[in-house]
Write an enzyme that holds these catalytic residues in place. Structure first.
Site, PDB file in Angstrom:
ATOM      1  N   HIS A 209       0.828  -1.219   0.000  1.00 45.76           N
ATOM      2  CA  HIS A 209       0.000   0.000   0.000  1.00 45.76           C
ATOM      3  C   HIS A 209       0.860   1.267   0.000  1.00 45.76           C
ATOM      4  O   HIS A 209       2.059   1.204   0.123  1.00 45.76           O
ATOM      5  CB  HIS A 209      -1.018  -0.016   1.147  1.00 45.76           C
ATOM      6  CG  HIS A 209      -0.426   0.091   2.517  1.00 45.76           C
ATOM      7  ND1 HIS A 209      -1.154   0.492   3.607  1.00 45.76           N
ATOM      8  CD2 HIS A 209       0.822  -0.140   2.975  1.00 45.76           C
ATOM      9  CE1 HIS A 209      -0.382   0.495   4.666  1.00 45.76           C
ATOM     10  NE2 HIS A 209       0.807   0.122   4.326  1.00 45.76           N
ATOM     11  N   GLU A 210       0.207   2.393  -0.211  1.00 46.55           N
ATOM     12  CA  GLU A 210       0.900   3.699  -0.347  1.00 46.55           C
ATOM     13  C   GLU A 210       1.935   3.659  -1.470  1.00 46.55           C
ATOM     14  O   GLU A 210       3.003   4.237  -1.349  1.00 46.55           O
ATOM     15  CB  GLU A 210       1.586   4.097   0.971  1.00 46.55           C
ATOM     16  CG  GLU A 210       0.654   4.551   2.063  1.00 46.55           C
ATOM     17  CD  GLU A 210      -0.017   5.881   1.769  1.00 46.55           C
ATOM     18  OE1 GLU A 210       0.441   6.605   0.863  1.00 46.55           O
ATOM     19  OE2 GLU A 210      -1.037   6.169   2.419  1.00 46.55           O
ATOM     20  N   GLY A 211       1.615   2.969  -2.547  1.00 40.65           N
ATOM     21  CA  GLY A 211       2.549   2.844  -3.662  1.00 40.65           C
ATOM     22  C   GLY A 211       3.405   1.607  -3.458  1.00 40.65           C
ATOM     23  O   GLY A 211       4.164   1.521  -2.486  1.00 40.65           O
TER      24      GLY A 211
ATOM     25  N   GLN B   6       7.458   2.773  -6.224  1.00 42.39           N
ATOM     26  CA  GLN B   6       8.438   3.623  -5.515  1.00 42.39           C
ATOM     27  C   GLN B   6       9.779   3.615  -6.235  1.00 42.39           C
ATOM     28  O   GLN B   6      10.474   4.630  -6.310  1.00 42.39           O
ATOM     29  CB  GLN B   6       8.669   3.117  -4.077  1.00 42.39           C
ATOM     30  CG  GLN B   6       7.451   3.083  -3.195  1.00 42.39           C
ATOM     31  CD  GLN B   6       6.879   4.457  -2.922  1.00 42.39           C
ATOM     32  OE1 GLN B   6       7.597   5.446  -2.948  1.00 42.39           O
ATOM     33  NE2 GLN B   6       5.587   4.521  -2.692  1.00 42.39           N
TER      34      GLN B   6
END
Ligand code: FAD
Length: 578
Positions: free
Chosen positions: A429-431, A436
């Site tokens: 999650h969050e990329g 990234q």
């Protein structure tokens, strides 16, 4: 200190990293912060830790009233709110405690280590309130952010949809203009949002959803791509107390992190959920991304905290479990498994990953607090590392914690399997790590003016020069400089190439991350050498040595693979996947 307290990031370590190394505060301020850290730690142990396993077993459930979560989670969050901790990093004007992000993050590490699922509700609420208080109108801040800062209302982030996760430009949720009122431009939203953490629960009085959607043009068309995305506040309960048009279509049943409810939300099944736009049309993603640094560092910190706890628990186990005899000896009593070099390796590896991960997260948090052109540039470069390195190596650390426990680690009698399952979310999650890695190599390095990388290299040189003056550290200083020279060479080789330059981005991120963590280990060692001789100080120097002698050489191998600029994967025909 009881054995249970011993599994949270140690006060000695956090004090060292925050005050001796990063120097975030001194004198009375340091004492006040240490006292707050101590209070938070006690709350984490008393209210968050005890239901760690129960929250995993008794997952959130859905009935006609909505989602119900474990009563112990609700109690823990109520106690967290009573101490004013939802507001710890907000200014006093907003009713917060006005702590720096670095201090708040160190406090958060205690809660994340004790119970990452319960702590998840606090993280989401804070991120949500930060966005509204940064970009919202005074009326929106008062109506929505303040109750979140008090901890009465919780928040969510509704970005992902079933068909759009990494590629948010492809979202389909629509917003149709519906006039204007005291809370700003009003819209009616329809669409499905997938994976929404805290999407429904029975712990807060209201839920503030922050929803990304595309505004429908007068001709009925939707903007294409990410530039047409706007951000909306869509509360579960409307200001008049009635329910908004939001349905919980289902709960996701996850590998780990089960205490945090996770929902598929349908907006507007009954004609359109009421939402108010935050900021200008089309600014949804940029606004979200401005807040992402903080969210990503917090994810990294969650991963670091879980890695740390796994290390402490497996260390304790290795000291108590007897099995086998030292290699080459026959007979005699079995020894504690910590006597076996392979177990010692697994413990040291966990330690350098966990504490290295804490260091990068606190370092980045401090950059965020410092602000200014250089700190911002460096932060942008290091954020993909702060998010991904702890996530990737935190999971490896938890895997090693299971291995140290042998067969017992594979059972539910010990926490380490749950730590691993909980941590496995963080590279997703969050990329994702892949996303990234592309961000680091593309936007932050190859398609940038190179300033941030120069700033980083300059700081690395400063650390190396200081380390050279100490005979114990001089050898590491030269390995660090050699490694970064190789990184620069690889970057030079990749620049000017086409899309294939990014084929090994994930491996590049891994190696680059190791280089950054090596630097931070050495930088901490330099700080430690200036302090009085203590067991903590010697222990830190040993860990630094381990990282340089056992970890950094591996990163050189990864770099050499990236340096070949191979098109191996890209050129593989479909038969390779038969
Ligand atoms: C437990 C949990 C909680 C979550 N909480 C929230 C939340 O609160 N709010 C929210 O909005 N979302 C949330 N998410 C969603 C999360 O952010 C997405 O799962 C994530 O962004 C990945 O999207 P996806 O699942 O659609 O995978 P995909 O985007 O389909 O990715 C699948 C794989 O393909 C790779 N990939 C995709 N695109 C590329 C590319 N261009 N180049 C290279 N590789 C690529 C990815 O790295 C990944 O390995 C949550 C997810 C989970 C599992």
């Amino acid at each position: 200190m009881s054995a249970r307290t011993d599994i949270l990031p140690s006060p000695e370590l956090l004090d060292f990293q925050l005050f001796d190394w990063l120097n975030i505060a001194g004198g009375e301020e340091r004492e006040t912060l240490s006292a707050i850290l101590d209070t938070a730690r006690r709350l984490a142990v008393d209210a968050f830790l005890p239901h760690y396993r129960q929250g995993d077993i008794e997952e959130p459930s859905l009935d006609v009233e909505g989602v119900r979560i474990l009563p112990a989670i609700r109690t823990a969050l109520a106690r967290y709110a009573e101490l004013g901790l939802f507001g710890m990093s907000f200014s006093e004007e907003l009713g917060g405690l006005g702590l720096s992000f670095a201090a708040s993050l160190a406090i958060h590490s205690n809660f994340a280590a004790a119970n990452v699922s319960t702590a998840g509700y606090t993280m989401l609420t804070v991120a949500n309130a930060r966005l509204i208080s940064t970009f919202g109108t005074p009326a929106q801040i008062e109506r929505f952010a303040l109750p979140e800062i008090e901890g009465r209302w919780f928040g969510t982030m509704c970005l992902s949809e079933p068909q759009a996760g990494s590629s948010l430009g492809d979202i389909r949720t629509k917003a149709v203009p519906d006039g204007e009122d005291e809370l700003g431009a009003r819209y009616r939203l329809t669409g499905n949002k997938m994976w929404i953490s805290g999407g429904d629960q029975n712990a807060s009085e209201n839920i503030v959803h922050l929803v990304l959607a595309k505004i429908v043009a007068e001709d009925g068309s939707l903007p294409v791509g990410s530039k047409g995305i706007s951000l909306f506040i869509v509360p579960k309960l409307l200001p008049d107390g009635t329910r908004n048009d939001i349905a919980v279509a289902g709960l996701n049943h996850k590998l780990g992190n089960r205490g945090t409810s996770n929902c598929l939300l349908n907006f507007g099944e009954g004609g359109g959920a009421v939402g108010w736009r935050v900021g200008m049309p089309g600014q949804g993603l940029p606004q979200m991304f401005m807040m992402m640094n903080e969210a990503r560092i917090s994810v990294g910190m969650g991963a670091a905290s879980l890695a740390y706890r796994g290390y402490r628990q497996s260390l304790q186990y290795a000291q108590e479990r007897s099995q086998g005899r030292p290699a080459g000896t026959k007979g005699g009593a079995p020894v504690a498994i910590i006597e076996h070099p392979d177990v010692r390796r697994m413990l040291l590896q966990q330690r350098v990953y966990a504490e290295g991960a804490l260091a990068i997260c606190l370092y980045c948090a401090h950059l965020l607090d410092q602000g200014g052109r250089d700190a911002e540039a460096l932060l942008a470069l290091l954020t993909p590392v702060a998010k991904s390195w702890p996530s990737e190596f935190g999971v490896i650390a938890n895997d090693l914690a299971i291995q140290v426990h042998g067969g017992y680690g594979y059972t539910r009698d010990f926490d380490v399997e749950q730590l691993w399952r909980d941590n496995r979310l963080n590279p997703i999650h969050e990329g994702t790590t892949g996303i990234q890695a592309l961000d680091l190599l593309s936007r932050k390095i190859l398609h940038s003016d190179g300033r941030a990388l120069s700033l980083l290299c300059a700081r690395i040189v400063v650390t190396a020069r200081r380390a050279e003056t100490d005979s114990r550290l001089a050898v590491f200083a030269s390995s660090l400089l050699d490694f970064w020279q190789e990184v620069e060479g690889v970057i030079e080789g990749l620049s000017g190439r086409g899309p294939e330059a990014f084929d090994d981005a994930t491996l590049f991120l891994r190696a680059f991350g190791h280089g950054v963590i090596a630097w931070l280990w050495l930088d901490q060692a330099v700080t430690a050498t200036a302090l009085a001789q203590t067991a903590f100080r010697s222990s830190l120097l040993y860990a630094c040595r381990y990282f340089f002698e056992s970890e950094l050489p591996q990163a050189r191998c990864w770099l050499s693979i990236v340096a070949r600029h191979s098109t191996l994967v890209r050129s593989m025909p479909d038969e390779a996947f038969a």
